[in-house]
Design a protein around this motif. Structure first.
Motif, PDB file in Angstrom:
ATOM      1  N   LEU A 162       0.952  -1.267  -0.126  1.00  0.00           N
ATOM      2  CA  LEU A 162       0.079   0.179  -0.211  1.00  0.00           C
ATOM      3  C   LEU A 162       1.132   1.196   0.009  1.00  0.00           C
ATOM      4  CD1 LEU A 162      -2.843  -0.752   2.368  1.00  0.00           C
ATOM      5  CD2 LEU A 162      -3.068  -0.225  -0.004  1.00  0.00           C
ATOM      6  N   PHE A 202       1.712   1.503  -3.996  1.00  0.00           N
ATOM      7  CA  PHE A 202       0.623   2.510  -4.357  1.00  0.00           C
ATOM      8  C   PHE A 202       0.695   4.049  -3.500  1.00  0.00           C
ATOM      9  CE2 PHE A 202      -1.570  -1.660  -4.826  1.00  0.00           C
ATOM     10  CZ  PHE A 202      -1.808  -1.897  -6.270  1.00  0.00           C
ATOM     11  N   ARG A 203       1.855   4.114  -2.920  1.00  0.00           N
ATOM     12  CA  ARG A 203       2.039   5.284  -2.389  1.00  0.00           C
ATOM     13  C   ARG A 203       1.098   6.042  -1.539  1.00  0.00           C
ATOM     14  NH1 ARG A 203       6.510   7.049  -4.284  1.00  0.00           N
ATOM     15  NH2 ARG A 203       6.152   9.312  -3.862  1.00  0.00           N
ATOM     16  N   ALA A 204       0.362   5.159  -0.541  1.00  0.00           N
ATOM     17  CA  ALA A 204      -0.749   5.409   0.316  1.00  0.00           C
ATOM     18  C   ALA A 204      -0.058   5.971   1.456  1.00  0.00           C
ATOM     19  CB  ALA A 204      -1.447   4.351   0.785  1.00  0.00           C
TER      20      ALA A 204
END
Lengths: 303, 359
Positions: free
Chosen positions: A82, A86-88
């Motif tokens: 994540l 996904f660079r959350a």
């Protein structure tokens, strides 16, 4: 004061502290590399669950602990996917993973342990260190525990050596303090952060496994009950320093041990105040000693 | 934080909807793996959540304690601040409301419950105020302090419940049932819906108004967008941060007050099973938009109410499926936002490359 009661409280503080030492040292390594794990609680809970699952399925405690480590690492893997892929934001991922693991382990009680409900795994037995365990007070407090307790203390020393005495540790700190500069110096920041995060998952998983496999040998809903957050507080209260973290854990679990034996000790403080003590002193330490110890500069910020 | 608030409403609605559908599908797989028929399970949940007036009422009651803290969390996020501690603010808010009922029992009906709700908001606000002050004036991350305050708040509330406020002679950890003067009245005959649901519904446009139409809203969005620039143009950045976090806590405190003055009728240990943490997920799924948050709260209120209708062997399973779906939905949302960001960056790189070729 009754010496034997004090001895028991100190010994309990060490054994209560062991799951937290594993988790807190894992978190310390991860934070040094700049990765914040609010989901440390979820890692421990997954470890506690998978540890019992693996131990029941295999009948072996070693495989049980291996399962616990894998359980914690799975949560770390999800966090890494994540945050790094996904660079959350690390905070969001952490909060969501805590909810997910609590839900999944609760769900799993019925569907995985359903047929085994009430069956307990073999549990770790204490190993009395020859001669040393015979010393009054200290022998009972330090040298009459399960093998994992001794390993936890070795881990603290190993973490100190890794962080402050090796090239890898230096690179790790660079990744957490100044990732951009580290990258330009040829440090593989992303790879190091993955390594630190997965190490944290493995260790927190083992910590969770210690909770169930050295305890009752069964999994109950939310068995960690906030211990991951106490470990998180211990890293802060310990000033992002291995020995400090160990000290913080033992101080915090001393409060827990006193709570359990408050009556025998003649302490009449409401137990809720002992339970909240770790959080109160951590906030106080942050407020009063700000600047003297601080988190890694890039903590929680994705590169 | 910036990317969490949606740029385009339609597009963000699409991403959130896909995320929720994927989560429901994953939940179906999980139910199937546990030996349940997923379609029958979901049908059972839907009818338990919406099948009758009473069912809809229950769903609304389960929506309220998720909606209010989520609105507050969105407010703080607009200022660039994480309020991870709504769970604790819910508990102290509940304690604040009950304190009015226990220490001023002579208050008459509308005044009593109104003061209790104000006290609940104040208590929740104070619980978030301290992390706000530490963040603004000492630079200490509010993520950790709001989280630590959760457990202090819960234990303090537990102490009050088991100590001074316990029903005399009782061993069950709960305060006495509150008198009618401090209860939110039932408003929908045949259901358990109380006036708290209306308050929560009104909070949706109120938040939209605060964030979108007031100077305060404009300023906190400025602080959330660029702290340093806001200070340069003369905004009281520190004060705004403290105010945003305190207001955020007041929303959560109100939720706690409504829960005990409404649905529960007394303060009891563990009355919030993590509403405050779920609210973080809901605020994100709603993309910080008040209407989006209302929709997400309603969805998870319905899942919670509906999970009581699941025909499963163990009670724990039914209560766990709602938070699992919720967490998965946010996980898919984060992945979707990540993919969108990556493809946007790739497009940018490609057009930059093309521009280079033309030269």
């Amino acid at each position: 004061v009754d010496v034997s009661a004090v001895t028991l409280v100190l010994a309990a503080s060490v054994s209560f502290g062991t799951p937290l030492i594993f988790a807190a040292i894992g978190e310390l390594i991860s934070e040094k590399a700049g990765v914040l794990n609010i989901e440390l609680e979820g890692m421990m809970l997954a470890g506690a669950f998978c540890g019992v699952w693996a131990a029941l399925a295999s009948g072996s405690l070693v495989l049980g602990f291996a399962g616990a480590a894998v359980g914690g690492a799975m949560v770390a893997l999800a966090h890494g996917v994540l945050c790094f892929v996904f660079r959350a934001e690390q905070v969001v991922s952490g909060v969501v993973l805590n909810i997910l693991v609590l839900g999944l382990t609760t769900f799993g009680i019925g569907s995985i342990f359903g047929s085994n409900l009430g069956r307990s795994t073999p549990t770790l037995q204490p190993i009395l260190i020859p001669y040393l365990s015979g010393i009054p007070v200290i022998g009972r407090v330090l040298f009459s525990h399960t093998i994992t307790v001794y390993l936890a203390f070795v881990l603290v020393a190993a973490a100190w050596w890794l962080i402050y005495r090796t090239r890898l540790g230096l690179a790790l700190q660079a990744a957490g303090e100044a990732p951009a500069a580290a990258l330009s110096m040829g440090v593989k920041v992303r790879r190091l952060r993955w390594l630190a995060l997965l190490t944290c998952g493995l260790l927190a998983g083992i910590g969770g496994g210690q909770l169930t496999l050295a305890g009752l040998g069964t999994f109950t809903q939310n068995v960690t009950a906030g211990r991951g957050f106490i470990a998180l507080a211990a890293v802060i209260f310990g000033g992002w320093w291995p020995a400090g973290t160990l000290g913080a854990v033992l101080l915090f679990t001393l409060a827990e041990a006193i709570e359990v034996r408050a009556q025998a000790l003649g302490i009449h403080l409401p137990y809720q105040f002992l339970i909240m003590a770790p959080y109160v002193v951590t906030i106080l330490a942050l407020a009063l000693f700000v600047g003297r110890s601080r988190p890694p500069r890039a903590l929680g910020i994705n590169d | 934080v910036k990317s969490l608030a949606a740029a385009s409403t339609l597009r963000s609605l699409a991403i959130s909807t896909v995320a929720v559908l994927l989560a429901l599908a994953s939940g179906a797989l999980l139910l199937g793996a546990a030996g349940q028929n997923p379609l029958l399970s979901y049908a059972g949940m839907a009818s338990t959540a919406f099948g009758s007036a009473f069912a809809i009422g229950t769903t609304l009651i389960k929506t309220t304690p998720r909606l209010l803290p989520a609105l507050g969390i969105a407010l703080a996020l607009r200022a660039g601040l994480w309020n991870i501690g709504a769970e604790g603010q819910i508990y102290v808010g509940a304690a604040g409301g009950v304190a009015v009922a226990l220490y001023a029992p002579q208050l008459p009906f509308p005044l009593g419950v109104a003061l209790a709700l104000i006290a609940a908001m104040a208590a929740g606000g104070i619980w978030a105020l301290l992390p706000g002050l530490l963040r603004a004036y000492r630079g200490i991350s509010e993520v950790i302090t709001t989280l630590m305050m959760v457990y202090i708040g819960i234990q303090l509330t537990n102490y009050l419940i088991e100590g001074p406020w316990l029903v005399p002679g009782s061993t069950w950890p709960a305060t006495p049932v509150l008198t009618q003067a401090f209860r939110l009245p039932l408003i929908w005959p045949g259901t358990l819906v109380n006036a708290g649901v209306i308050i929560a519904a009104l909070a949706v446009p109120v938040l939209g108004f605060i964030v979108g139409r007031t100077n305060f809203g404009l300023w906190i969005r400025a602080v959330g967008g660029n702290e340093r620039a806001s200070a340069v143009i003369g905004l009281p950045v520190k004060w705004l941060m403290v105010a945003a976090l305190a207001a955020s806590g007041a929303f959560a405190g109100l939720a706690g007050g409504i829960e005990v003055l409404g649905a529960r009728g007394r303060l009891l240990e563990g009355f919030s099973p993590g509403y405050g943490f779920e609210a973080i997920a809901i605020a994100l799924l709603g993309r910080l938009n008040p209407l989006g948050i209302a929709a997400a709260s309603l969805l998870f209120g319905a899942l919670d109410a509906g999970s009581a209708g699941l025909q499963v062997a163990s009670a724990g399973v039914s209560s766990a499926i709602a938070p699992i779906i919720e967490a998965l939905a946010v996980g898919y949302l984060l992945a979707g936002l990540g993919i969108a960001e990556l493809s946007a960056r790739r497009r940018q790189a490609r057009s930059a490359l093309r521009a280079g070729h033309k030269k």
